[in-house]
Design a protein around this motif. Structure first.
Motif: not given
Length: 84
Positions: A73-82, A64-71
Protein backbone atom coordinates in the motif's frame (compact mmCIF):
# COMPACT_ATOMS: atom_id res chain seq x y z
CA UNK A 1 13.56 3.29 -75.57
CA UNK A 2 12.56 6.63 -74.22
CA UNK A 3 14.62 9.53 -75.53
CA UNK A 4 14.25 11.74 -72.43
CA UNK A 5 15.50 9.08 -70.00
CA UNK A 6 19.22 8.37 -69.78
CA UNK A 7 20.63 4.88 -70.20
CA UNK A 8 21.76 4.90 -66.55
CA UNK A 9 18.20 5.56 -65.39
CA UNK A 10 16.85 2.81 -67.63
CA UNK A 11 19.48 0.39 -66.33
CA UNK A 12 18.59 1.37 -62.74
CA UNK A 13 14.92 0.64 -63.33
CA UNK A 14 15.79 -2.71 -64.89
CA UNK A 15 18.06 -3.65 -61.95
CA UNK A 16 15.39 -2.64 -59.41
CA UNK A 17 12.74 -4.65 -61.28
CA UNK A 18 15.00 -7.71 -61.39
CA UNK A 19 15.86 -7.36 -57.68
CA UNK A 20 12.16 -7.07 -56.84
CA UNK A 21 11.37 -10.24 -58.77
CA UNK A 22 14.22 -12.16 -57.10
CA UNK A 23 13.07 -10.94 -53.66
CA UNK A 24 9.43 -11.90 -54.33
CA UNK A 25 10.37 -15.38 -55.58
CA UNK A 26 12.64 -15.91 -52.58
CA UNK A 27 9.94 -14.76 -50.18
CA UNK A 28 7.37 -17.12 -51.70
CA UNK A 29 9.81 -20.04 -51.48
CA UNK A 30 10.64 -19.32 -47.83
CA UNK A 31 6.98 -18.98 -46.89
CA UNK A 32 6.08 -22.22 -48.63
CA UNK A 33 8.96 -24.06 -46.95
CA UNK A 34 8.04 -22.76 -43.48
CA UNK A 35 4.27 -23.28 -43.82
CA UNK A 36 3.08 -26.06 -41.54
CA UNK A 37 1.01 -28.81 -43.05
CA UNK A 38 -2.73 -28.36 -42.60
CA UNK A 39 -3.20 -31.75 -40.93
CA UNK A 40 -0.45 -31.03 -38.42
CA UNK A 41 -2.06 -27.73 -37.49
CA UNK A 42 -5.42 -29.39 -36.79
CA UNK A 43 -3.83 -32.09 -34.64
CA UNK A 44 -1.69 -29.76 -32.52
CA UNK A 45 -2.23 -30.29 -28.81
CA UNK A 46 -1.54 -27.56 -26.24
CA UNK A 47 2.05 -26.77 -25.44
CA UNK A 48 4.57 -29.45 -26.29
CA UNK A 49 6.89 -28.44 -23.44
CA UNK A 50 4.10 -29.05 -20.93
CA UNK A 51 2.38 -32.26 -22.09
CA UNK A 52 -0.09 -32.40 -19.18
CA UNK A 53 -1.43 -28.92 -19.78
CA UNK A 54 -4.73 -28.81 -21.70
CA UNK A 55 -5.45 -25.09 -21.64
CA UNK A 56 -4.11 -21.80 -20.36
CA UNK A 57 -2.56 -21.92 -16.89
CA UNK A 58 -4.72 -21.02 -13.93
CA UNK A 59 -4.08 -17.78 -12.08
CA UNK A 60 -2.07 -18.21 -8.94
CA UNK A 61 -2.69 -16.34 -5.72
CA UNK A 62 -0.42 -15.81 -2.72
CA UNK A 63 -1.63 -14.70 0.67
CA UNK A 64 0.23 -11.64 1.96
CA UNK A 65 1.02 -10.94 5.56
CA UNK A 66 -0.17 -7.72 7.18
CA UNK A 67 3.32 -6.21 6.89
CA UNK A 68 3.53 -7.10 3.20
CA UNK A 69 0.10 -5.57 2.53
CA UNK A 70 1.14 -2.36 4.33
CA UNK A 71 4.40 -2.19 2.35
CA UNK A 72 2.52 -2.71 -0.91
CA UNK A 73 0.00 0.00 0.00
CA UNK A 74 2.91 2.36 0.73
CA UNK A 75 4.40 1.65 -2.71
CA UNK A 76 1.06 2.30 -4.37
CA UNK A 77 0.75 5.64 -2.58
CA UNK A 78 4.35 6.53 -3.49
CA UNK A 79 3.82 5.76 -7.18
CA UNK A 80 0.48 7.56 -7.12
CA UNK A 81 2.20 10.76 -6.02
CA UNK A 82 4.65 10.57 -8.94
CA UNK A 83 1.83 10.39 -11.50
CA UNK A 84 0.35 13.72 -10.46
Amino acid sequence: MLQDVSIVQQAGVAVLAAATMVWAIGLVRVLRRERPDGTVRRQAQGLRALPGQQGPPRAEAVELTADERAAFAGLVRQFGKRGR
